[in-house]
Design a protein around this motif. Sequence first.
Motif, PDB file in Angstrom:
ATOM      1  N   ARG A  91       2.883   6.219  -0.783  1.00 24.08           N
ATOM      2  CA  ARG A  91       4.213   6.604  -0.295  1.00 24.08           C
ATOM      3  C   ARG A  91       5.131   6.983  -1.451  1.00 24.08           C
ATOM      4  NH1 ARG A  91       3.944   2.020   3.916  1.00 24.08           N
ATOM      5  NH2 ARG A  91       3.133   3.150   5.698  1.00 24.08           N
ATOM      6  N   GLN A  92       5.022   6.270  -2.558  1.00 25.47           N
ATOM      7  CA  GLN A  92       5.829   6.597  -3.733  1.00 25.47           C
ATOM      8  C   GLN A  92       5.431   7.965  -4.296  1.00 25.47           C
ATOM      9  OE1 GLN A  92       8.487   4.851  -4.862  1.00 25.47           O
ATOM     10  NE2 GLN A  92       8.804   6.635  -6.167  1.00 25.47           N
ATOM     11  N   THR A 112       7.014  10.520  -2.040  1.00 29.41           N
ATOM     12  CA  THR A 112       8.454  10.586  -2.309  1.00 29.41           C
ATOM     13  C   THR A 112       8.734  11.337  -3.599  1.00 29.41           C
ATOM     14  OG1 THR A 112       8.755   8.499  -1.154  1.00 29.41           O
ATOM     15  CG2 THR A 112      10.537   9.217  -2.598  1.00 29.41           C
ATOM     16  N   ASN A 113       7.953  11.062  -4.648  1.00 26.45           N
ATOM     17  CA  ASN A 113       8.145  11.752  -5.920  1.00 26.45           C
ATOM     18  C   ASN A 113       7.907  13.256  -5.759  1.00 26.45           C
ATOM     19  OD1 ASN A 113       8.624   9.271  -7.062  1.00 26.45           O
ATOM     20  ND2 ASN A 113       6.629   9.108  -8.054  1.00 26.45           N
ATOM     21  N   LYS A 138       8.295  15.055  -3.010  1.00 26.03           N
ATOM     22  CA  LYS A 138       9.388  15.648  -2.247  1.00 26.03           C
ATOM     23  C   LYS A 138      10.626  15.834  -3.109  1.00 26.03           C
ATOM     24  CE  LYS A 138       8.088  14.080   2.352  1.00 26.03           C
ATOM     25  NZ  LYS A 138       8.430  13.211   3.482  1.00 26.03           N
ATOM     26  N   GLN A 139      10.862  14.910  -4.031  1.00 23.17           N
ATOM     27  CA  GLN A 139      12.038  15.014  -4.888  1.00 23.17           C
ATOM     28  C   GLN A 139      11.913  16.166  -5.881  1.00 23.17           C
ATOM     29  OE1 GLN A 139      12.360  11.109  -6.566  1.00 23.17           O
ATOM     30  NE2 GLN A 139      13.407  10.276  -4.774  1.00 23.17           N
ATOM     31  N   ARG A 188       1.901   1.527  -0.570  1.00 22.84           N
ATOM     32  CA  ARG A 188       3.159   1.697  -1.298  1.00 22.84           C
ATOM     33  C   ARG A 188       3.011   2.728  -2.404  1.00 22.84           C
ATOM     34  NH1 ARG A 188       3.203  -3.859  -0.896  1.00 22.84           N
ATOM     35  NH2 ARG A 188       2.552  -4.094  -3.059  1.00 22.84           N
TER      36      ARG A 188
END
Length: 105
Positions: free
Chosen positions: A27-28, A31-32, A34-35, A24
């Motif tokens: 993955r976070q 995600t961070n 990519k943002q 997790r």
Amino acid sequence: MNGPELDPEDVAEMRSQDPDGWRRYMRQQITNGKQRRDNKPKPAAPKPPGHRPGAWPVGTHPPGPPPEWDIPADVWRRATRHHSNEINRPDQPCDCGDCPPEETR
């Protein structure tokens, strides 16, 4: 690197204590990342005024046939025959029709 630095010992400890928590966490992080990227689409180049889709621009025309197409077929035949003779039979006289006789060379 813009995030917290990870030590191998910390990673090993996190994975041993809570393998799902490590997944997790990673993955976070993904995600961070990519943002933070700039994924805004680039604006399209403006069309020239008076442009008709699929048409040549005003004042221009499509290219004509290549200049080689204006050469008569007989001239092409003689030239290719001469070239073939130079490559395949360099020790024999040329019979292309454009070369002068051997005696005048």
